[in-house]
Design a protein around this motif. Structure first.
Motif: not given
Length: 244
Positions: A118-135
């Motif tokens: 699980l990749e966690v990216t902090y964008i201002e007031n947002d939290l973005f969860l993705s799995q790009a590397k896993y994909t």
């Protein structure tokens, strides 16, 4: 969901044990380790009984530990030698990490960025969860890194039938479908299609595998997709249901 809300408003940190300890139970006064003879997911009464009284374990959420003392709260998630710590204030997290350093060789990995695919990216007031590397790894395993993307995971007329020519490598089929199931953590748009594919793990057919390949081609074109959580003004959990 509660943990995600706390990631916005509380301090969080990821650390890694450089020694080979599988699980440890910690508080400010006492540190005790679970024998590394027990596998990480093989929790039992003997493991839980080692926890100090300040920690409690929510039902069916092992290896997730919660510490509460007054207004001080610690969320502790442990997997093998990786630990995610979320605390209610900055001074508390420093005290806690110091306690770890006093007993173990600990590597401070900073704010949470990557954990179990699980990749966690902090964008201002947002939290973005993705799995790009896993994909990317799933596509490489399937040999579809250079495949042509499609716009939908399944064709409108496509359906899974129990009869057909048996697929020659059912182990590969199960491996790819299992990987896709984990991918649905951040890709709920795949849930229905992966669920359909998972119903034929025992005896997959060539047609089933072709459908899984189509799902993967859709994933190839949407590899950057994920879930965005916006910081709420009020930390009140609201649920919706269309059930009777």
């Amino acid at each position: 969901m509660e943990i995600l809300l706390k990631l916005f408003t509380w301090s969080n940190l990821q650390v890694s044990l450089t020694q080979n300890f599988l699980i440890m139970c910690v508080n400010f006064k006492k540190l005790s380790m679970v024998s590394n003879k027990h596998p990480v997911l093989g929790f039992n009464v003997s493991v839980i009984s080692c926890l100090p009284k300040d920690f409690f374990v929510p039902k069916q959420i092992l290896p997730f530990f919660i510490f509460k003392r007054g207004n001080a709260i610690i969320y502790l998630l442990v997997y093998v030698d990786d630990i995610i710590i979320t605390v209610s204030d900055t001074t508390l997290i420093q005290s806690f990490v110091t306690s770890l350093h006093n007993e173990f060789s600990v590597k401070d990995l900073g704010a949470l960025g990557y954990f179990l695919g699980l990749e966690v990216t902090y964008i201002e007031n947002d939290l973005f969860l993705s799995q790009a590397k896993y994909t990317h790894d799933i596509l490489a395993r399937a040999g579809l890194l250079d495949s042509k993307p499609v716009d939908t995971p399944l064709a409108a007329s496509e359906c899974f039938l129990s009869k057909g020519e048996p697929f020659h490598d059912p182990t590969l089929y199960r491996s790819l479908v299992g990987a896709l199931q984990y991918l649905t953590i951040t890709r709920p748009d795949l849930s229905y299609d992966v669920n359909q594919a998972s119903q034929y793990l025992q005896s997959p057919t060539t047609s089933h595998f072709q459908s899984v390949k189509r799902i993967l081609r859709y994933v190839k074109g949407t590899i950057s997709f994920g879930l965005t959580f916006s910081k709420p003004t009020l930390t009140t959990l609201v649920g919706y249901s269309d059930a009777d």
